[in-house]
Design a protein around this motif. Structure first.
Motif, PDB file in Angstrom:
ATOM      1  N   TYR A  31       2.846 -13.488   9.595  1.00 53.19           N
ATOM      2  CA  TYR A  31       1.382 -13.495   9.663  1.00 53.19           C
ATOM      3  C   TYR A  31       0.743 -14.228   8.490  1.00 53.19           C
ATOM      4  N   GLY A  32       1.156 -13.875   7.277  1.00 56.91           N
ATOM      5  CA  GLY A  32       0.567 -14.500   6.095  1.00 56.91           C
ATOM      6  C   GLY A  32       0.776 -16.013   6.087  1.00 56.91           C
ATOM      7  N   ARG A  54       6.486  -8.956   3.951  1.00 58.39           N
ATOM      8  CA  ARG A  54       5.275  -9.589   4.435  1.00 58.39           C
ATOM      9  C   ARG A  54       4.459 -10.129   3.260  1.00 58.39           C
ATOM     10  N   LYS A  80       0.777   3.934   2.058  1.00 56.55           N
ATOM     11  CA  LYS A  80       1.404   4.248   3.335  1.00 56.55           C
ATOM     12  C   LYS A  80       1.899   2.945   3.941  1.00 56.55           C
ATOM     13  N   ASN A  93       2.128   0.117   6.183  1.00 54.94           N
ATOM     14  CA  ASN A  93       1.150  -0.239   7.215  1.00 54.94           C
ATOM     15  C   ASN A  93       1.505  -1.540   7.907  1.00 54.94           C
ATOM     16  N   PRO A  94       2.674  -1.586   8.582  1.00 56.29           N
ATOM     17  CA  PRO A  94       2.994  -2.804   9.325  1.00 56.29           C
ATOM     18  C   PRO A  94       1.969  -3.003  10.440  1.00 56.29           C
ATOM     19  N   PHE A  95       1.720  -4.268  10.784  1.00 60.05           N
ATOM     20  CA  PHE A  95       0.844  -4.546  11.917  1.00 60.05           C
ATOM     21  C   PHE A  95       1.556  -4.100  13.184  1.00 60.05           C
ATOM     22  N   PRO A  96       0.815  -3.682  14.176  1.00 56.50           N
ATOM     23  CA  PRO A  96       1.461  -3.351  15.457  1.00 56.50           C
ATOM     24  C   PRO A  96       1.888  -4.618  16.181  1.00 56.50           C
ATOM     25  N   LYS A  97       2.747  -5.368  15.539  1.00 55.17           N
ATOM     26  CA  LYS A  97       3.285  -6.604  16.117  1.00 55.17           C
ATOM     27  C   LYS A  97       4.789  -6.571  15.883  1.00 55.17           C
ATOM     28  N   THR A 147       6.540  -1.229  13.892  1.00 55.90           N
ATOM     29  CA  THR A 147       6.288   0.202  13.778  1.00 55.90           C
ATOM     30  C   THR A 147       7.483   1.022  14.246  1.00 55.90           C
ATOM     31  N   PRO A 164       8.913  -4.140  17.702  1.00 58.23           N
ATOM     32  CA  PRO A 164       7.725  -3.838  16.911  1.00 58.23           C
ATOM     33  C   PRO A 164       8.075  -3.326  15.512  1.00 58.23           C
ATOM     34  N   PHE A 197       0.813  -1.211   0.000  1.00 58.91           N
ATOM     35  CA  PHE A 197       0.000   0.000   0.000  1.00 58.91           C
ATOM     36  C   PHE A 197       0.848   1.263   0.000  1.00 58.91           C
TER      37      PHE A 197
END
Lengths: 428, 308
Positions: free
Chosen positions: B163-164, B217, B149, B151-155, B203, B201, B147
């Motif tokens: 994750y995927g 990711r 912006k 947009n990493p997950f807050p993980k 982020t 993290p 995307f």
């Protein structure tokens, strides 16, 4: 040259307006400080008066008497009898021994009223604990009656004529003698935290109401939090946006503003009369309070879900997460702190509610301490209302004490929720 | 409905106005324009009025007569475009021209917008991605997306990449998952920078690192196509250069569709360029041809900076 003139003029105008702007800001600040100070003052006055009124209720006056566990009264037919033994006679005997000069029948009756009717039960419990006490003589601290308690705490005006006092001249004199002998003592009022309600102020405790409130709120959170968050997730993430969902939304918002007594009536009609759930029970109270807190939780949870950045949802969707995975892996963990905040607000409101509980029978005088969700119970605010309504002078301070306990309960609950929220926030 | 699409509509109106003004000064153009844009004899360009090569060699992802409506707004009009295997194709055009909308059609992200309606046919390796038997979840595992912006997950960094593979069950055990995560980070050119702090993290990384994390990711799921929606618009030139290098490497294994506002970027990374204007696909051709010798006036105006 002309440009310079114009610029000068602009600067002059800006500077002119500067003063006005500063004044506006200053007056707003003063207003804000004033409002805050006023609020804090009210709060302090409230707490101060509450503590001033209620602090003494945490102490109870005890009379030290030499009690003889006489076989004559306790062993009517060969065996020590805890149920039918005349423990009142032991108290009376101890008082007579203390005041041998009191002889008249009515005077002796007055004398007996110096000590709480609960004293006999205390002696019985002591004997049950230690059977070897039988036949011995022992100095025991017995709870004084609420009148003596009030007098000792200085809450009875001695200058009033006798008929306007709850304590007679004779009793006054005897109490003074006890004080002079150092037989009166103020001790921590354990009864307040271990007993249920009672007609006798010195025996009345908050535990029944505390447990009632505890079970009721446990039922409320167990019912309303899962339902509320599930409804919020469905409405926010899955439900189609159309006329029906708009209708549901309007209704939820309106429900949040419905007077709580209406929910009480609904609970009476549906839960008690139709579903036949035992009345006065924490379960039915919890159900009614769930109705009350559901809209609050749903609204707060929806706001929390809405605040989750859409970019996170898109990222997960883009990786091939299903809708349900997006919700459970990403939206819920991020929205949970906000949902918990909603739950705290809802629970705080539920804890303070008394009106709907009046409709479902939780206003009753209940002595037993509830031990489950279906036992008859009352709740803290209702207990406060009942005590505030009682004529005995000693209930006034107990009312304040109960309010302090209620506030403590509220504080403990909110603290737990805040700690929980901090934990999920850190986890993200 | 106040929605992003509404804003897009406004943007469209604006560019339309600009266009009208330009039309004023070049009143003779419509005829010449029409002449240029007249479809060639082949049926390739017949839907819409696309000029150039909509067909790709070795086509892998094929859009046929795609129309997208957002409520009453016709956002994409009769777009036909083929994307080849291992090809990087850049979608360019002024804001609100529909290039992002088209991109989001390719992995059915428009499904999430309730008012969106997509017609036409989009085939991924011979399979209709809008057919009823195809689950968008399976599609999005094959067509990844990066995307605008980051947009990493807050993980943690690790969990972001894992994750995927986790939700799709790609790894049998922990060591296999570790391997996927490391390989993906390595291919995204991020492993060296983060290998000692995988549990921090995502982020906490810089913007450029975050975007590379998002790319890692995406490739961890091992997709066939990667869609990139202005992936460098929030990045500084150095981070941009790294991502562009990365795209070059990735194109060996993936087909890449990138939406970009930077003509230079399109020129640097893509083999083909598609120019969108007001929902129409105006011109598609090899990158060099588009930038050196555009066949339509609209394309020329855009790449020379007169529109957009």
């Amino acid at each position: 040259m002309k440009g310079a003139e114009a610029r000068k003029e602009t600067r002059r105008k800006v500077e002119q307006s500067l003063g006005r702007r500063r004044r506006k800001e200053l007056s707003f600040r003063i207003l804000g400080v004033g409002a805050t100070a006023l609020g804090v003052t009210f709060l302090l006055v409230f707490f101060a008066s509450l503590i001033a009124q209620g602090a003494s209720a945490f102490m109870q006056t005890y009379v030290s008497l030499d009690v003889e566990f006489s076989r004559e009264h306790l062993v009517p037919d060969g065996e020590p009898d805890l149920q039918f033994g005349d423990f009142d006679a032991l108290v009376r005997g101890a008082l007579r021994a203390q005041f041998p000069d009191v002889t008249g029948r009515s005077e002796r009756r007055e004398l007996a009223r110096l000590v709480s009717v609960g004293a006999a039960y205390q002696l019985r419990d002591a004997l049950a604990d230690k059977p070897e006490l039988l036949g011995t003589r022992l100095a025991v601290f017995l709870p004084a009656s609420s009148e003596v308690d009030m007098l000792f705490k200085g809450k009875i005006d001695r200058s009033l004529p006798e008929e306007q006092r709850r304590i007679s001249d004779l009793q006054l004199e005897w109490t003074d003698r006890l004080v002079a002998e150092g037989r009166l003592e103020r001790r921590f009022n354990r009864a307040l935290f271990t007993n249920g309600d009672s007609r006798e102020p010195e025996l009345a405790g908050i535990r029944g109401a505390l447990m009632g409130s505890f079970y009721m709120l446990l039922a409320t959170i167990l019912i309303s939090f899962p339902i509320g968050t599930a409804a919020a997730v469905y409405l926010e993430e899955f439900a189609p946006r159309n006329r029906w969902s708009d209708l549901v939304e309007v209704n939820i918002n309106n429900l949040a503003a419905v007077p709580s007594i209406v929910f009480g009536l609904l609970g009476l009609a549906v839960f008690i009369n139709w579903a036949a759930i035992p009345r006065s029970s924490p379960l039915v109270g919890g159900l009614v309070l769930s109705l009350l807190t559901l809209p609050v939780i749903i609204i707060a949870s929806r706001a929390a879900i809405k605040a989750v950045p859409p970019s996170i949802r898109e990222a997960a969707l883009g990786l091939g997460a299903s809708k349900m995975q997006v919700v459970s892996h990403h939206v819920l963990p991020l929205a949970l702190p906000g949902m918990l905040t909603g739950a705290i607000i809802g629970m705080s409101r539920a804890l303070g509610e008394s009106a709907p509980l009046l409709m479902i029978g939780m206003v009753a005088f209940i002595v037993d301490i509830p031990a489950g969700f279906t036992d008859p119970a009352t709740a803290l605010p209702v207990q406060i209302y009942l005590w505030a309504d009682s004529p005995e002078r000693a209930f006034a301070e107990r009312t304040s004490a109960a309010i302090i306990v209620l506030l403590g309960f509220l504080l403990a609950m909110n603290l737990a929720a805040v700690i929980m929220r901090k934990r999920v926030e850190r986890q993200w | 409905m106040a929605s992003p699409e509404f804003n897009k509509l406004q943007a469209m109106d604006e560019s339309q106005n600009k266009l009208r003004q330009q039309g004023g000064e070049t009143s003779a153009r419509p005829t010449t324009n029409g002449a240029v844009r007249r479809p060639p004899a082949s049926r390739e360009a017949a839907p819409g009025t696309t000029v150039g090569q909509v067909r790709a060699r070795n086509a892998f992802l094929t859009a046929e007569d795609v129309n997208v409506h957002y409520g009453d707004i016709h956002a994409i009009k009769n777009v036909t475009l083929e994307i080849g295997r291992n090809e990087v194709i850049a979608l360019i055009g002024p804001s609100g021209c529909g290039k992002s909308t088209f991109l989001r059609c390719l992995n059915r992200m428009n499904d999430t917008i309730e008012s969106a309606r997509v017609t036409g046919r989009i085939m991924l390796d011979g399979q209709d991605i809008y057919s009823k038997d195809l689950d968008p979840v399976a599609l999005r595992a094959r067509v990844g997306m990066v995307f605008q912006k980051p947009n990493p997950f807050p993980k943690s960094i690790y969990d972001n990449v894992a994750y995927g593979p986790r939700i799709h069950g790609l790894a049998a055990d922990r060591s296999e998952l570790d391997h996927i995560v490391h390989k993906s980070l390595d291919r995204a050119g991020l492993l060296k920078e983060v290998k000692d702090r995988l549990d921090e993290p995502g982020t906490s990384l810089s913007g450029g690192q975050q975007q590379r994390l998002c790319i890692a990711r995406t490739i961890a799921v091992n997709p066939e196509v990667i869609l990139m929606d202005e992936p460098c618009s929030a990045l500084d030139p150095i981070a941009t250069a790294r991502i562009e290098d990365l795209m070059d490497e990735l194109s060996e294994n993936y087909a890449i569709v990138i939406v970009t506002h930077s003509m230079q970027q399109a020129a640097r990374v893509s083999q083909r360029v598609a120019y969108f204007h007001l929902g129409n696909l105006i011109e598609v051709d090899e990158t060099e041809k588009i930038f050196t010798n555009p066949r339509t006036k609209l394309t020329e105006d855009y790449i020379t900076g007169r529109i957009g």
